[in-house]
Write a protein that holds these residues in place. Structure first.
Motif, PDB file in Angstrom:
ATOM      1  N   THR A   4     -14.486   1.108  -8.762  1.00 25.45           N
ATOM      2  CA  THR A   4     -13.933   1.304 -10.877  1.00 25.45           C
ATOM      3  C   THR A   4     -13.126   2.753 -11.276  1.00 25.45           C
ATOM      4  N   PRO A   5     -12.305   2.335 -11.993  1.00 24.48           N
ATOM      5  CA  PRO A   5     -11.294   3.379 -11.822  1.00 24.48           C
ATOM      6  C   PRO A   5     -11.857   4.777 -12.483  1.00 24.48           C
ATOM      7  N   LEU A  37      -7.108   4.516  -8.756  1.00 27.09           N
ATOM      8  CA  LEU A  37      -6.214   4.056  -9.131  1.00 27.09           C
ATOM      9  C   LEU A  37      -5.484   2.944  -8.144  1.00 27.09           C
ATOM     10  N   ALA A  40      -8.218   0.787  -7.809  1.00 29.41           N
ATOM     11  CA  ALA A  40      -8.600  -0.076  -9.394  1.00 29.41           C
ATOM     12  C   ALA A  40      -7.699  -1.343  -8.966  1.00 29.41           C
ATOM     13  N   SER A  41      -6.108  -0.485  -9.414  1.00 33.58           N
ATOM     14  CA  SER A  41      -5.234  -1.041  -9.993  1.00 33.58           C
ATOM     15  C   SER A  41      -4.225  -1.681  -8.588  1.00 33.58           C
ATOM     16  N   GLY A  42      -4.441  -1.454  -7.536  1.00 31.59           N
ATOM     17  CA  GLY A  42      -3.029  -1.638  -6.691  1.00 31.59           C
ATOM     18  C   GLY A  42      -2.263  -0.745  -6.631  1.00 31.59           C
ATOM     19  N   TYR A  43      -1.442  -0.836  -5.203  1.00 28.98           N
ATOM     20  CA  TYR A  43      -0.034  -0.137  -4.800  1.00 28.98           C
ATOM     21  C   TYR A  43       1.176  -0.621  -6.380  1.00 28.98           C
ATOM     22  N   ALA A  45       1.010  -1.890  -8.909  1.00 33.40           N
ATOM     23  CA  ALA A  45       0.737  -1.772 -11.064  1.00 33.40           C
ATOM     24  C   ALA A  45      -0.083  -0.393 -11.435  1.00 33.40           C
ATOM     25  N   THR A  46       0.775   0.428  -9.855  1.00 32.53           N
ATOM     26  CA  THR A  46       0.009   2.484 -10.425  1.00 32.53           C
ATOM     27  C   THR A  46       1.253   2.358 -10.452  1.00 32.53           C
ATOM     28  N   ASP A  50       0.957   6.608 -14.311  1.00 38.89           N
ATOM     29  CA  ASP A  50      -0.649   6.801 -14.968  1.00 38.89           C
ATOM     30  C   ASP A  50      -0.951   7.795 -13.694  1.00 38.89           C
ATOM     31  N   ARG A 118     -13.712   3.251  -2.706  1.00 33.97           N
ATOM     32  CA  ARG A 118     -12.262   3.168  -2.309  1.00 33.97           C
ATOM     33  C   ARG A 118     -11.671   3.232  -1.398  1.00 33.97           C
ATOM     34  N   GLY A 127      -3.866  -5.735  -3.076  1.00 35.46           N
ATOM     35  CA  GLY A 127      -2.994  -4.945  -3.693  1.00 35.46           C
ATOM     36  C   GLY A 127      -2.304  -3.502  -2.688  1.00 35.46           C
TER      37      GLY A 127
END
Length: 211
Positions: A4-5, A37, A40-43, A45-46, A50, A118, A127
């Motif tokens: 979870t982020p 981050l 949670a979201s991948g490279y 998308a970050t 952010d 993580r 990601g």
């Protein structure tokens, strides 16, 4: 075992104002924040925006410490990689036999997966960057696991053909990644059970060559 982020995660800054946070402490905060981050979201998308927002700093602060998104991503990988390498190296005692070393190494690996989910997600999960310096650096660090495993096999079986040991090292690495990925989706399985699954898959093939 889900990821979870987290916003503004990392070391306790103790109420220090932004301009007075020591450099080393700020870097740890930024790395912890970015790691959450990226996991949670991948490279892709970050963004630096952010990371800065989650750490409650401005973009120039992130750039000043790490230079670019590639810079902070690779710094996250290096820190996680160092933790994993240290665990594997300290777990595998040279005076033990091959079976004990394999089991100890597998145990150390799954301890890392369990305690540093993580970090594992960023090192081996989805990601990942598609190209550029970050992708090249990430691939190089992942290959280091195969090289580390190959080196451990050479200690146990120095008479075995070097290419065969490289094949085994690569296979063990890939198997470990896929098993850990499965475990991350099935958290009801215990770490000890995962160690036994991995060991059973590896040992029958390895003991033909490893005394």
């Amino acid at each position: 075992m889900s990821t979870t982020p987290a916003a503004a995660t990392g070391p306790d800054l103790g109420g220090l104002p932004n301009g007075r946070v020591p450099r080393a402490l700020r870097e740890e905060q930024l790395l912890d924040t970015a790691l959450s981050l990226f996991a949670a979201s991948g490279y892709e998308a970050t963004s630096i925006v952010d990371i800065a927002a989650a750490a409650a700093v401005t973009r120039p602060v992130v750039y000043r410490h790490f230079g670019s998104k590639d810079g902070i991503y690779l710094a996250c990988l290096r820190r996680a990689r160092s933790e994993l390498d240290d665990r594997l190296a300290s777990a595998v005692a040279p005076e033990t036999d091959a079976e004990q070393r394999l089991r100890a190494g597998i145990g150390a690996y799954f301890s890392f997966v369990e305690e540093h989910g993580r970090e594992w997600d960023v090192l081996f999960g989805g990601g990942m960057p598609k190209d550029g310096p970050a992708a090249e650096g990430a691939n190089e660090m992942r290959h280091r696991t195969s090289a580390l495993l190959t080196g451990l096999l050479k200690v146990s079986a120095p008479e075995v053909d070097a290419q065969r040991l490289e094949v085994f090292g690569s296979a063990l690495n890939g198997m470990g990644v896929e098993l850990a990925r499965w475990w991350r989706r099935n958290p009801g399985i215990t770490r000890d059970e995962m160690v036994e699954h991995y060991f059973a898959l590896c040992w029958d093939g390895l003991r033909v060559y490893v005394p």
